[in-house]
Design an enzyme around this catalytic site. Structure first.
Site, mmCIF file in Angstrom:
data_model
loop_
_atom_site.group_PDB
_atom_site.id
_atom_site.type_symbol
_atom_site.label_atom_id
_atom_site.label_comp_id
_atom_site.label_asym_id
_atom_site.label_seq_id
_atom_site.Cartn_x
_atom_site.Cartn_y
_atom_site.Cartn_z
ATOM 1 C CE LYS A 47 -3.795 -2.402 2.166
ATOM 2 N NZ LYS A 47 -4.422 -2.889 3.376
ATOM 3 C CD GLN A 91 -3.337 -4.277 6.426
ATOM 4 O OE1 GLN A 91 -3.324 -3.216 5.807
ATOM 5 N NE2 GLN A 91 -3.638 -5.426 5.855
ATOM 6 C CG ASP A 114 -10.366 -1.432 4.138
ATOM 7 O OD1 ASP A 114 -10.136 -1.551 2.923
ATOM 8 O OD2 ASP A 114 -9.687 -1.975 5.036
#
Ligand code: NAP
Length: 278
Positions: A47, A91, A114
């Protein structure tokens, strides 16, 4: 035909890079990590690299696995209020002792890149504009790019995770597909998968889907990432299934790069919204 996620993700990244060049202040993605999960370390590096490529500032906040939940939540609130932070991501997975759902729901809905907060999930179900989870969004982008018709098609999704399977139900339903979702308690899986015009597999088991589980001319989307002896394998037995499928995604080079590209896209969209609403 192989659906080339690497190529398409490159196009998406170029578009974002061109956008970012025109900004006075760079967009910023904040990634929060708890613990030192090796797979998470790899994903976070990927990322960061992608952000660097397009000019998005990457902020990595890493906590030891004994951090107090309150400390993580306080950090999220701080990032929510920081006008220079445009996207926030926790994460996953985080150690089991933490309440993942509770922590995620502290992320502001307009920075939830997300798409995992209850509010964004609810909006997706109601077919309202919202931030959508990156892997499912990347899959839809690939299908659109290759002009694959969805309306009226039988879509079978294997795997019901919050990150992949569940958002896909709404995304396909909103495009008038007929959707079946399978999981570990599904009886006679093959009976379902062989009905699929479009088969999406997100299980996490190397070569789980074999040729005999796929209908002739099906579109097969392989989400799985399985590491073995330093190599990556999908959930689909690619070499054999590709002989039967009309379209198929490879691993690596299919859904994976699209996921990262959609993350950058979400950060860019958040940035644009934050900077036009001032
Ligand atoms: P997950 O949370 O572990 O979920 C796996 C799903 O597979 C569960 O719904 C489980 O059913 C189902 N399942 C397990 N065994 C099964 C069986 N024998 N028959 C039918 N269903 C079965 O996984 P995830 O996070 O969605 O990830 C799945 C895979 O995709 C992993 O390899 C992951 O690394 C990969 N992934 C890739 C990307 C990408 O960018 N390419 C992004 C995310 C994930 P139950 O719900 O009943 O347990």
């Amino acid at each position: 035909m192989v659906l080339d996620g690497k190529e398409l993700s490159g196009q998406v990244k170029t578009q974002i890079k061109n956008d970012v060049k025109t900004y006075m202040i760079k967009p910023c993605l904040a990634v929060i990590q708890i613990g030192d999960d090796p797979a998470s370390n790899v994903y976070i590096k990927a990322k960061e690299k992608a952000c660097n490529e397009v000019g998005i500032y990457f902020k990595h906040i890493k906590y030891a696995d004994d951090v107090k939940e309150k400390e993580v939540i306080n950090k999220i609130v701080e990032l929510n209020n920081d006008e220079y932070v445009n996207g926030i991501l926790l994460q996953l997975p985080i150690p089991e002792k933490y309440n993942t759902e509770r922590i995620i729901n502290y992320i502001a809905r307009n920075k939830d890149v997300d798409g995992l907060t209850d509010i964004n999930v609810g909006k997706l179900i109601n077919n309202k504009k919202c931030l959508v989870s990156c892997t499912p969004q990347g899959i839809m982008e690939l299908l659109n790019h290759y002009n694959i018709e969805l309306e009226g098609k039988n879509v079978v999704i294997v795997g019901r995770s919050n990150l992949v399977g569940k958002p896909l139900i709404s995304l396909f339903l909103n495009r008038n597909a007929t959707v079946t979702i399978c999981h570990s308690k599904t009886k006679d899986l093959q009976n379902h998968t062989t009905q699929a015009d479009i088969l999406v597999v997100a299980v996490g088991k190397k070569h789980f889907i074999t040729e005999d589980m796929v209908k002739d001319d099906a579109v097969v989307i392989d989400v799985g990432i399985n590491r073995e002896d330093g190599n990556l394998y999908g959930d689909v037995d690619f070499d054999n299934v590709k002989k039967k499928a009309s379209h198929i995604t490879p691993v690596p080079g299919g859904v994976g790069p699209m996921t990262v590209a959609m993350l950058l896209k979400n950060v860019n969209e958040c940035y644009k919204k934050m900077n036009t609403s001032k």
